[in-house]
Structures are given as structure tokens and as C-alpha cells.
Design an enzyme around this catalytic site. Sequence first.
Site, mmCIF file in Angstrom:
data_model
loop_
_atom_site.group_PDB
_atom_site.id
_atom_site.type_symbol
_atom_site.label_atom_id
_atom_site.label_comp_id
_atom_site.label_asym_id
_atom_site.label_seq_id
_atom_site.Cartn_x
_atom_site.Cartn_y
_atom_site.Cartn_z
ATOM 1 N N GLN A 215 4.309 -4.781 5.665
ATOM 2 C CA GLN A 215 2.960 -4.266 5.873
ATOM 3 C C GLN A 215 2.990 -3.028 6.771
ATOM 4 O O GLN A 215 3.632 -3.021 7.820
ATOM 5 C CB GLN A 215 2.090 -5.375 6.501
ATOM 6 N N ASP B 33 5.652 -2.789 -3.664
ATOM 7 C CA ASP B 33 4.688 -1.809 -3.160
ATOM 8 C C ASP B 33 4.820 -0.465 -3.885
ATOM 9 O O ASP B 33 3.931 0.374 -3.812
ATOM 10 C CB ASP B 33 4.974 -1.540 -1.670
ATOM 11 N N LYS C 78 -3.028 -11.722 1.009
ATOM 12 C CA LYS C 78 -1.907 -11.611 0.078
ATOM 13 C C LYS C 78 -1.223 -12.964 -0.073
ATOM 14 O O LYS C 78 -0.890 -13.386 -1.175
ATOM 15 C CB LYS C 78 -0.906 -10.549 0.564
#
Length: 298
Positions: free
Chosen positions: A99, A122, A55
Site C-alpha cells: 500500500q 497493482d 481489500k
Amino acid sequence: MTHGARIDGKAKAAELATRISSATGALKEQHGLQPGLAVVIVGEDPASQVYVRNKKRTAESCGFHSVQHSLPADTSEADVLAMVEALNRDPAIHGILVQLPLPDHIDEQRVTQAILPEKDVDGFHYINIGKLAAGDTADAFVPCTPAGCMLMIEDQVGKDLSGKRAVVVGRSNIVGKPMASLLLAANATVTIAHSRTEDLPGLCREADILVAAVGRPEMIRGDWVKPGAVVIDVGINRVEVTEGGESRSRLTGDVDFDGALARASAVTPVPGGVGPMTIIMLMSNTLRAAKLSAGIGD
Ligand code: GUN
């Protein structure tokens, strides 16, 4: 018998990365604005570390301001929340990603819901989940994996899925449920299947669009696939294989790829299918968050 095509998610993601990079260049030039993405990782889960590294690398290659905060596994929930609050307030950061999974002593929902909805790249905040569930797909931040799957489905079938039957195997909040919402918004007739579903093979055989997100290596067999279907494999499973007397690990999806390819019109491979698309959708969401923060529409 049909023999399907391998959907090249890596190539499509590279194409999108070029577009995002040039849009980022224009944003900097015309508005002096650089999209900023912050990724927070707690603990040492090796798979998460690989994802986070990818990422960060992709964000940098798109021209973003990219920061990573790696916190030790014993960080308290209060300290993770304090980190999220600081990033919420930071004007250089437009997208925040924590995460998952988090260590057991940290409440994932509490952390996810602490991220400002307008920085929630997200798409896990209840505001964004609610918008997507209500069919407001244009306004919501959509979770990256299903958003990437949807672009690949559109390439194969078109934007309007009227009359098509879609089966999503897996009911997670990250993939299965938002995937079903997107397919429904595109007019597909959608079924979510899961571990308690009866006659899963029979149900899968009715699917014009089959999305597998169960996390069990090659569980979806070739003869479960309807001839001509589009098959999207979200699974990333690490399996041990023995080759020439040596044991090594290999990535495999939730679908028996060769078996599915013999019947489907198109199948995503693992790796090189959904994975690269997921990462690029994170960049797309971050670019959009940056523009929205400055009152610039899509
Ligand atoms: N862990 C596995 N997939 C994801 C994802 O899409 N977002 C976050 N934050 N964590 C994940």
C-alpha cells in the site's frame, strides 16, 4: 438541456464480485488452486488502513486466501524488501500489493520494482507499465483504478472510442498515465492535462470522455463539462463540513457532481463510483495471476 445518469460503480463491482467468486470456486474444484493475495501496509495512515481493510474483506468474500502484513512506521526499507522477497517466493501468494504511500525513509520505487512482475497485481512494475504503454493491454497487469474506470466508460460508450476525444486531468503514474494508455489503446484521441495546463476549463469542454484525477475537491465545475460527455471522477477527498453547528468530514470527488450531472450523459459519484471498481479490479488481477501461475489462460 440533458440530465445525465449516475453511474453505479458499487452495483457493477458487486456483479463482477459474483463472477469472480464463481470463477474462484471453479478454479478450486477443477485445479485445486486458491488465488492468494498479500497486502503489505507500513505505518498508520488512516485512509490507507481503510483501503487495506476493504481489500482484505473483498478478497475473502471472493474466496481468496488473503493475508495482511501490517508493519510499524519505523520498519527499515531492507525489512520491507525482505518481506516482498518472501512473498515473491511463497507459492500460495499470487498477488502482492504494498500500500502506498510508504513512510518517507522508504524508496517507493525500489519496493514496487522488487515485486515479481507476475505477482504485480497493482500494475506498477516497469514490465507491466511497459506492456501497457506499448499497447499490449491484454498481457499487462493494468493498474486497478484506470482498469475499473475503463469498464465504466465501455458501458457508456462501447469498447471502440474511435473519433472520441478524451481528456485525463492528472498525470500520476497510478491513474493519469495508465488511464491515457488505455483510452489510446481503445482508439480515443487523448490529452493529459495537469496543473501547468493553460485554459483547463476550455480543454475539458472539448472532452467526450472526461477523467478527473487531481485530488482537489470539486475542482472540475459543471460548466467545464461538454453536453453529453461521460465524466469519471477518481478523486477521493475528505472535506470538513459544518452541519447544524457540528463539524464532520465528508467524502467528495474532484468533480462538482450536481453541476456535471446537469450537462453530462453520465457521471460517477463519490463515494460509490470508481472506488468499489478499483477494489474489484484488484481481485480480477489476482485471479488472473493465479491462473497464469498454473498455466491456465484467461
Ligand atoms: N494507494 C492509493 N491507491 C493505491 C493503489 O492503487 N495501490 C497501492 N498499492 N497503493 C495505493
